[in-house]
Enzyme design. Structure first.
Site, PDB file in Angstrom:
ATOM      1  N   HIS A  93       5.024 -34.719 -23.054  1.00  0.00           N
ATOM      2  CA  HIS A  93       4.569 -35.454 -21.867  1.00  0.00           C
ATOM      3  C   HIS A  93       3.233 -34.914 -21.359  1.00  0.00           C
ATOM      4  CE1 HIS A  93       8.298 -37.652 -21.752  1.00  0.00           C
ATOM      5  NE2 HIS A  93       8.908 -36.500 -22.012  1.00  0.00           N
ATOM      6  N   LYS A  96       5.318 -12.252 -17.871  1.00  0.00           N
ATOM      7  CA  LYS A  96       5.073 -10.879 -18.338  1.00  0.00           C
ATOM      8  C   LYS A  96       3.769 -10.824 -19.119  1.00  0.00           C
ATOM      9  CE  LYS A  96       7.111  -8.952 -16.379  1.00  0.00           C
ATOM     10  NZ  LYS A  96       8.126  -9.297 -15.466  1.00  0.00           N
ATOM     11  N   ASN A 152       0.228   0.033   6.285  1.00  0.00           N
ATOM     12  CA  ASN A 152       0.651  -0.896   5.238  1.00  0.00           C
ATOM     13  C   ASN A 152       1.206  -2.124   5.947  1.00  0.00           C
ATOM     14  OD1 ASN A 152       1.811  -2.117   2.992  1.00  0.00           O
ATOM     15  ND2 ASN A 152       3.616  -0.800   3.016  1.00  0.00           N
ATOM     16  N   GLY A 153       0.693  -3.324   5.602  1.00  0.00           N
ATOM     17  CA  GLY A 153       1.175  -4.543   6.259  1.00  0.00           C
ATOM     18  C   GLY A 153       0.016  -5.382   6.740  1.00  0.00           C
ATOM     19  N   GLU A 165       9.886 -16.276 -17.592  1.00  0.00           N
ATOM     20  CA  GLU A 165       9.707 -14.835 -17.405  1.00  0.00           C
ATOM     21  C   GLU A 165       8.826 -14.255 -18.520  1.00  0.00           C
ATOM     22  OE1 GLU A 165       9.900 -12.863 -15.151  1.00  0.00           O
ATOM     23  OE2 GLU A 165      10.078 -10.869 -16.016  1.00  0.00           O
ATOM     24  N   LYS A 192       2.920  -3.438  -6.725  1.00  0.00           N
ATOM     25  CA  LYS A 192       4.342  -3.494  -7.058  1.00  0.00           C
ATOM     26  C   LYS A 192       5.143  -4.300  -6.052  1.00  0.00           C
ATOM     27  CE  LYS A 192       8.037  -2.417  -9.320  1.00  0.00           C
ATOM     28  NZ  LYS A 192       8.242  -3.272 -10.503  1.00  0.00           N
ATOM     29  N   TRP A 216      -4.034  -1.757  -1.431  1.00  0.00           N
ATOM     30  CA  TRP A 216      -4.155  -3.046  -2.107  1.00  0.00           C
ATOM     31  C   TRP A 216      -4.746  -3.970  -1.057  1.00  0.00           C
ATOM     32  CZ3 TRP A 216      -2.143  -8.029  -1.432  1.00  0.00           C
ATOM     33  CH2 TRP A 216      -2.258  -8.885  -2.524  1.00  0.00           C
ATOM     34  N   GLU A 267       0.593 -11.353 -16.783  1.00  0.00           N
ATOM     35  CA  GLU A 267       0.288 -10.350 -15.755  1.00  0.00           C
ATOM     36  C   GLU A 267      -0.216  -9.028 -16.317  1.00  0.00           C
ATOM     37  OE1 GLU A 267       3.413  -8.891 -13.134  1.00  0.00           O
ATOM     38  OE2 GLU A 267       4.912  -9.183 -14.679  1.00  0.00           O
ATOM     39  N   CYS A 272       0.888  -1.156   0.000  1.00  0.00           N
ATOM     40  CA  CYS A 272       0.000   0.000   0.000  1.00  0.00           C
ATOM     41  C   CYS A 272       0.923   1.202   0.000  1.00  0.00           C
ATOM     42  CB  CYS A 272      -0.857   0.050   1.258  1.00  0.00           C
ATOM     43  SG  CYS A 272      -1.941  -1.371   1.437  1.00  0.00           S
ATOM     44  N   ARG A 286       1.696   1.003  -5.982  1.00  0.00           N
ATOM     45  CA  ARG A 286       1.813   0.125  -4.818  1.00  0.00           C
ATOM     46  C   ARG A 286       0.478  -0.504  -4.426  1.00  0.00           C
ATOM     47  NH1 ARG A 286       6.439   0.733  -1.825  1.00  0.00           N
ATOM     48  NH2 ARG A 286       5.369  -0.138  -0.028  1.00  0.00           N
TER      49      ARG A 286
HETATM   50  C1  F6R Z   1       6.457  -9.409 -11.944  1.00  0.00           C
HETATM   51  C2  F6R Z   1       6.958  -8.853 -10.710  1.00  0.00           C
HETATM   52  C3  F6R Z   1       6.890  -9.679  -9.487  1.00  0.00           C
HETATM   53  C4  F6R Z   1       8.108  -9.386  -8.582  1.00  0.00           C
HETATM   54  C5  F6R Z   1       7.958 -10.119  -7.248  1.00  0.00           C
HETATM   55  C6  F6R Z   1       9.149  -9.916  -6.357  1.00  0.00           C
HETATM   56  O1  F6R Z   1       6.633  -8.540 -13.009  1.00  0.00           O
HETATM   57  O2  F6R Z   1       7.385  -7.730 -10.663  1.00  0.00           O
HETATM   58  O3  F6R Z   1       6.803 -11.026  -9.778  1.00  0.00           O
HETATM   59  O4  F6R Z   1       9.267  -9.794  -9.227  1.00  0.00           O
HETATM   60  O5  F6R Z   1       6.798  -9.669  -6.599  1.00  0.00           O
HETATM   61  O6  F6R Z   1       9.334  -8.566  -6.065  1.00  0.00           O
HETATM   62  P1  F6R Z   1      10.723  -8.034  -5.512  1.00  0.00           P
HETATM   63  O7  F6R Z   1      11.736  -8.228  -6.583  1.00  0.00           O
HETATM   64  O8  F6R Z   1      10.479  -6.603  -5.187  1.00  0.00           O
HETATM   65  O9  F6R Z   1      11.037  -8.867  -4.312  1.00  0.00           O
END
Ligand code: F6R
Length: 609
Positions: free
Chosen positions: A505, A486, A100-101, A482, A604, A74, A489, A2, A27
């Protein structure tokens, strides 16, 4: 997870709160709210939805308040509604709190408070905070906060405003970030430096257990009941770095920034003769180096995918076993870790709670810890034994791009560094690799320039895609994971990555005419098998996009479309291959008119378990 903002000073607070929230909207963006002190009363405005909705609700009625707090949410406990939005109030509407938390013992606290006659309005864990403050308030907000946090289990960054202390904000933090911005007779709280850079470059980063009191006269920080000094950080990155700089989305800006970001990661870390990587941050004794018998990497999401590339290169060059663990799973096992284990925690934000807890578990079992982080002085960076910063600048888009590529860069650098330190490779053997690594920023630039237009064309047809597959072998498989993440998401297209040899398989049953498959083909040894896989997919009607080198004529021939990468040693290929996959995800999301920078349900930085 948040975003928090707070201000005390001489200026009208409302615009500062709104701008601070906008800068932190990445966030969390399912609801937002503000509380200011005006005419001797707390004025509370909250709204479900994005900050624009809150802004509309506030309209031009900014009022005269010069102290206030704000929050962009969030949701964790309680769905995103007006009532569950922060700030939350006590029974008498005299204390407002943002948080936040997660307060893990909130049910127990709530029951205790209910028995004492408190009335709750929301379903959130946060609401126990204003009621606890109300319970303990005896004319001193700081003392009430100290008593409140002594009751809490869990993680928090929280700021409180009280009607009876009209010039004061009080805050506390544990395992969630909280920054203080130092102005001239005015002070700020925020979850992220990006929200404050417009106002000040002098910042204090609160540490675990800190409780801070802020008035127009200054800031005092306490820990364990005693006043403590926290070092002032001077932030050098510009406001422009936290803005879109002419790009339509932060994600596109951050993809284009990757050559620069890689340059930042490399800066000052390559020996002049290019025969060694110099990581002055690491001070390993020869005895310790000799004692390492295993490497464990812990991370989440994209950072975990970076770890998978790290594992492949480290095992190849160091001949040491490397485990890569999803941090959230790590807590549910009894990891085999001791003093001979070198742990590497990878986290852009340095605040991901699963990674933080996994790191602490490694520490308890005796491992030394290297953190690979982007955010300066974040919790993970601070708690690790050594930190390697990626120096990629602020990453604002929720989908990680430049953080991933710079994490890869550091993992290569760490591997080359250890290879030399452990006597596994000589300077002569390393030189051709280091020399190419050093020139990767140019190659990434070239990749973007050459591939952006063809990818845009492919993406136009992606509006109708429902499923997509990514395949590869070895290092290409790690990058496929990856690429799939991408795409799903930000464009909400269902995507799966498979080790190409696994298709037969089971997964090949999902291949129907026109289903798109990204085939990553940079590793030369498994190339003939990749070609067979592509042919098998095409026999079932798949639309195959090959990502490969210009000299791989057979891959180009069998693919429906080929995206060609500039030549580098195949060991370094992941740093290039991920670029077209990022662009593909971006343009697919744009074609589908998705909210690229703030995809649904995501935030984020995941600071809750
Ligand atoms: C995807 C993405 C997330 C972060 C994950 C870890 O695009 O950004 O999967 O990689 O939440 O976040 P950090 O690197 O901040 O620990």
């Amino acid at each position: 997870m948040c975003g928090i903002i707070g201000y005390v000073g001489p200026r009208q607070v409302m615009p500062i709160l709104l701008e601070g929230l906008k800068a932190q909207e990445y966030r969390g963006y399912d609801s937002a709210g503000i509380a200011v002190l005006e005419d001797d009363a707390i004025r509370l405005i909250r709204s479900k939805g994005k900050i624009a909705v809150l802004e509309k609700k506030i309209g031009s009625a900014y009022g005269s308040a010069t102290i206030g707090i704000g929050h962009t949410r969030w949701a964790t406990h309680g769905s995103p509604t007006d009532t569950n939005s922060h700030p939350h109030l006590d029974c008498k509407n005299e204390i407002a709190v943002v948080h936040n938390g997660i307060i893990e013992n909130y049910l127990e606290l709530r029951n205790w408070l209910l028995k004492k006659g408190h009335v709750f309005a929301s379903q959130t864990d946060t609401e126990v905070l204003p009621h606890l403050l109300e319970e303990f308030y005896d004319g001193d907000l700081l003392a009430a906060m100290m008593q409140t946090v002594s009751k809490l289990h869990g993680s928090y960054a929280t700021v409180a405003l009280c009607k009876h202390d009209p010039q004061k904000l009080v805050a506390a933090r544990r395992d969630n970030p909280l920054i203080i911005g130092l102005g001239d007779g005015e002070y700020y709280f925020a979850s992220d430096m990006a929200a404050l850079i417009e106002y000040t470059r002098e910042m204090l980063i609160l540490q675990n257990g800190d409780i801070a009191e802020m008035t127009p006269d200054g800031v005092r920080v306490f820990n364990d009941g005693a006043e403590v000094e926290r070092q002032i950080q001077h932030i050098s990155w510009s406001k422009k770095a936290a803005q879109k700089g002419g790009y339509k989305h932060f994600m596109l800006k951050e993809i284009h920034e990757q050559p620069w970001a890689l340059g930042q990661t490399l800066k000052g870390r390559i020996a002049a003769d290019e025969k060694a990587v110099e990581l002055k941050e690491l001070e390993f004794s020869p005895e310790y180096l000799r004692s390492i018998d295993k490497v464990v990497m812990v991370a989440c999401g994209t950072a975990y995918h970076a770890g998978l590339v790290g594992k492949a290169i480290m095992e190849k060059l160091l001949r040491l076993p490397v485990d890569v663990e999803i941090a959230s799973e790590f807590q549910h096992k009894e990891p085999i870790i001791d003093q001979r284990t070198l742990a590497v925690v990878i986290s852009q934000s340095g605040e991901t709670i699963d990674s933080l807890y996994a790191m602490r578990e490694c520490r308890e079992r005796g491992a030394k810890i290297i953190a690979i982080c982007n955010v300066l002085d974040s919790t993970i960076a601070r708690e690790a034994d050594y930190v390697l910063y990626t120096w990629a600048g602020p990453e604002i888009a929720v989908a990680s791009t430049k953080a991933y590529i710079t994490q890869l860069m550091l993992l290569y650098m760490l591997t080359f560094y250890l290879a030399e330190q452990l006597g596994k490779m000589s300077g002569e053997q390393l030189q051709p690799l280091i020399s190419q690594l050093y020139r990767l920023p140019e190659k990434v630039e070239q990749t973007i320039t050459q591939l952006e237009a063809p990818i845009k064309r492919i993406a136009r047809g992606m509006k109708t895609w429902e499923d997509a597959f990514f395949i590869g072998r070895g290092l290409d498989y790690a990058v496929s994971l990856e690429g799939a993440l991408k795409l799903k998401e930000i464009s909400y297209i269902h995507a799966e990555a498979y080790a190409a040899g696994e298709l037969k398989h089971g997964t090949i049953a999902l291949i129907v005419p026109d289903v798109p498959v990204m085939a990553i083909c940079t590793q030369r040894e498994p190339m003939p098998r990749m070609i067979s896989n592509i042919v098998e997919l095409q026999a079932r009607g798949a639309f195959v996009v090959g990502v490969t080198w210009a000299d791989q004529k057979d891959v180009i021939k069998v693919s429906d479309k080929a995206l060609l990468l500039p030549e580098v040693d195949e060991l370094l290929a992941p740093i290039l291959t991920v670029v077209p996959l990022q662009l593909l995800a971006y343009y697919a999301a744009v074609a589908k008119k998705c909210n690229v920078d703030q995809p649904r349900n995501l935030a984020k930085s995941v600071t809750v378990l």
